[in-house]
Design a protein around this motif. Structure first.
Motif, mmCIF file in Angstrom:
data_model
loop_
_atom_site.group_PDB
_atom_site.id
_atom_site.type_symbol
_atom_site.label_atom_id
_atom_site.label_comp_id
_atom_site.label_asym_id
_atom_site.label_seq_id
_atom_site.Cartn_x
_atom_site.Cartn_y
_atom_site.Cartn_z
ATOM 1 N N VAL A 183 10.413 -9.002 43.512
ATOM 2 C CA VAL A 183 11.604 -9.838 43.384
ATOM 3 C C VAL A 183 12.775 -8.971 42.927
ATOM 4 O O VAL A 183 12.570 -7.958 42.249
ATOM 5 N N GLN A 184 13.973 -9.360 43.309
ATOM 6 C CA GLN A 184 15.158 -8.635 42.865
ATOM 7 C C GLN A 184 15.516 -9.023 41.438
ATOM 8 O O GLN A 184 15.184 -10.130 40.978
ATOM 9 N N ALA A 185 16.189 -8.122 40.765
ATOM 10 C CA ALA A 185 16.655 -8.424 39.410
ATOM 11 C C ALA A 185 17.485 -9.709 39.420
ATOM 12 O O ALA A 185 18.293 -9.936 40.324
ATOM 13 N N GLY A 186 17.241 -10.534 38.417
ATOM 14 C CA GLY A 186 17.907 -11.823 38.331
ATOM 15 C C GLY A 186 17.130 -12.951 38.966
ATOM 16 O O GLY A 186 17.476 -14.131 38.775
ATOM 17 N N GLY A 187 16.091 -12.615 39.691
ATOM 18 C CA GLY A 187 15.284 -13.617 40.367
ATOM 19 C C GLY A 187 14.224 -14.221 39.461
ATOM 20 O O GLY A 187 14.166 -13.950 38.254
ATOM 21 N N SER A 188 13.376 -15.049 40.066
ATOM 22 C CA SER A 188 12.352 -15.779 39.320
ATOM 23 C C SER A 188 11.001 -15.659 40.005
ATOM 24 O O SER A 188 10.925 -15.489 41.236
ATOM 25 N N LEU A 189 9.968 -15.762 39.203
ATOM 26 C CA LEU A 189 8.592 -15.858 39.686
ATOM 27 C C LEU A 189 7.839 -16.801 38.765
ATOM 28 O O LEU A 189 8.173 -16.924 37.576
ATOM 29 N N ARG A 190 6.815 -17.416 39.316
ATOM 30 C CA ARG A 190 5.945 -18.286 38.513
ATOM 31 C C ARG A 190 4.515 -17.789 38.664
ATOM 32 O O ARG A 190 3.958 -17.813 39.769
ATOM 33 N N LEU A 191 3.943 -17.333 37.561
ATOM 34 C CA LEU A 191 2.560 -16.889 37.555
ATOM 35 C C LEU A 191 1.657 -18.046 37.151
ATOM 36 O O LEU A 191 2.046 -18.906 36.353
ATOM 37 N N SER A 192 0.451 -18.030 37.689
ATOM 38 C CA SER A 192 -0.528 -19.044 37.332
ATOM 39 C C SER A 192 -1.845 -18.368 36.984
ATOM 40 O O SER A 192 -2.185 -17.320 37.548
ATOM 41 N N CYS A 193 -2.555 -18.969 36.056
ATOM 42 C CA CYS A 193 -3.861 -18.469 35.638
ATOM 43 C C CYS A 193 -4.831 -19.652 35.685
ATOM 44 O O CYS A 193 -4.635 -20.637 34.966
ATOM 45 N N ALA A 194 -5.828 -19.545 36.539
ATOM 46 C CA ALA A 194 -6.834 -20.599 36.679
ATOM 47 C C ALA A 194 -8.076 -20.226 35.893
ATOM 48 O O ALA A 194 -8.597 -19.112 36.045
ATOM 49 N N ALA A 195 -8.534 -21.144 35.061
ATOM 50 C CA ALA A 195 -9.686 -20.894 34.200
ATOM 51 C C ALA A 195 -10.881 -21.713 34.655
ATOM 52 O O ALA A 195 -10.740 -22.861 35.089
ATOM 53 N N SER A 196 -12.049 -21.117 34.527
ATOM 54 C CA SER A 196 -13.302 -21.831 34.773
ATOM 55 C C SER A 196 -14.290 -21.436 33.670
ATOM 56 O O SER A 196 -14.225 -20.344 33.117
ATOM 57 N N GLY A 197 -15.179 -22.368 33.348
ATOM 58 C CA GLY A 197 -16.104 -22.129 32.241
ATOM 59 C C GLY A 197 -15.415 -22.390 30.908
ATOM 60 O O GLY A 197 -14.204 -22.425 30.822
ATOM 61 N N GLY A 198 -16.160 -22.579 29.873
ATOM 62 C CA GLY A 198 -15.584 -22.830 28.568
ATOM 63 C C GLY A 198 -14.942 -24.206 28.481
ATOM 64 O O GLY A 198 -15.034 -25.014 29.409
ATOM 65 N N THR A 199 -14.281 -24.444 27.378
ATOM 66 C CA THR A 199 -13.583 -25.714 27.156
ATOM 67 C C THR A 199 -12.091 -25.407 27.116
ATOM 68 O O THR A 199 -11.507 -25.160 26.049
ATOM 69 N N PHE A 200 -11.473 -25.418 28.271
ATOM 70 C CA PHE A 200 -10.092 -24.957 28.402
ATOM 71 C C PHE A 200 -9.148 -25.704 27.480
ATOM 72 O O PHE A 200 -8.266 -25.109 26.864
ATOM 73 N N SER A 201 -9.322 -26.997 27.363
ATOM 74 C CA SER A 201 -8.373 -27.823 26.606
ATOM 75 C C SER A 201 -8.352 -27.474 25.122
ATOM 76 O O SER A 201 -7.411 -27.832 24.417
ATOM 77 N N LYS A 202 -9.370 -26.769 24.639
ATOM 78 C CA LYS A 202 -9.434 -26.392 23.230
ATOM 79 C C LYS A 202 -9.190 -24.904 23.006
ATOM 80 O O LYS A 202 -9.426 -24.381 21.918
ATOM 81 N N GLN A 203 -8.718 -24.207 24.047
ATOM 82 C CA GLN A 203 -8.520 -22.763 23.951
ATOM 83 C C GLN A 203 -7.040 -22.408 23.889
ATOM 84 O O GLN A 203 -6.221 -22.977 24.620
ATOM 85 N N ASN A 204 -6.721 -21.457 23.025
ATOM 86 C CA ASN A 204 -5.390 -20.861 23.030
ATOM 87 C C ASN A 204 -5.351 -19.810 24.129
ATOM 88 O O ASN A 204 -6.272 -19.003 24.265
ATOM 89 N N MET A 205 -4.289 -19.804 24.920
ATOM 90 C CA MET A 205 -4.192 -18.930 26.083
ATOM 91 C C MET A 205 -2.966 -18.037 25.965
ATOM 92 O O MET A 205 -1.904 -18.480 25.516
ATOM 93 N N GLY A 206 -3.110 -16.804 26.413
ATOM 94 C CA GLY A 206 -1.997 -15.868 26.309
ATOM 95 C C GLY A 206 -1.747 -15.105 27.599
ATOM 96 O O GLY A 206 -2.628 -15.006 28.461
ATOM 97 N N TRP A 207 -0.527 -14.599 27.710
ATOM 98 C CA TRP A 207 -0.146 -13.686 28.784
ATOM 99 C C TRP A 207 0.246 -12.344 28.157
ATOM 100 O O TRP A 207 0.971 -12.311 27.152
ATOM 101 N N PHE A 208 -0.245 -11.292 28.760
ATOM 102 C CA PHE A 208 0.124 -9.935 28.387
ATOM 103 C C PHE A 208 0.588 -9.206 29.641
ATOM 104 O O PHE A 208 0.392 -9.685 30.755
#
Length: 124
Positions: A12-37
């Motif tokens: 993407v060019q500077a000033g633009g936008s992107l949307r990242l997604s992370c799909a989880a399987s296994g575990g109890t997602f609703s009770k997990q703290n999630m991070g992006w690095f």
């Protein structure tokens, strides 16, 4: 076993936008703290954002006001909306589970079950 799969990266060019997604399987997602690095070539992995299972958020100063982390517990996904992108945002972006919150939200050692990453490249 928790598995995470990131998607949404690209060029993407500077000033633009992107949307990242992370799909989880296994575990109890609703009770997990999630991070992006992110990790740029030759640099250490650095914290970008975290969302707790209650919805509270933390951001790195470098992205505050430009990036937004969100989660959809019904779909077991966590997203990172990135606006006003800069060339210095270029990196591989990873999501992970904050399995050791006693280390706080910012340290990679507090996280596990890292995804494979998605490349984000911002051109000047």
């Amino acid at each position: 076993q928790v598995q995470l799969v990131e998607s949404g990266g690209g060029l993407v060019q500077a000033g633009g936008s992107l949307r990242l997604s992370c799909a989880a399987s296994g575990g109890t997602f609703s009770k997990q703290n999630m991070g992006w690095f992110r990790q740029a070539p030759g640099k250490e992995r650095e914290f970008v954002a975290r969302i707790s299972w209650t919805g509270s958020t933390y951001y790195a100063d470098s992205v505050k006001g430009r990036f937004t982390i969100s989660r959809d517990n019904a779909k077991n996904t966590v997203a990172l909306q990135m606006n006003s992108l800069k060339p210095e945002d270029t990196a591989v972006y990873y999501c992970a589970v904050n399995v050791r919150p006693n280390y706080g939200p910012y340290l990679p050692r507090g996280y596990d079950y890292w995804g494979q990453g998605t490349q984000v490249t911002v051109s000047a």
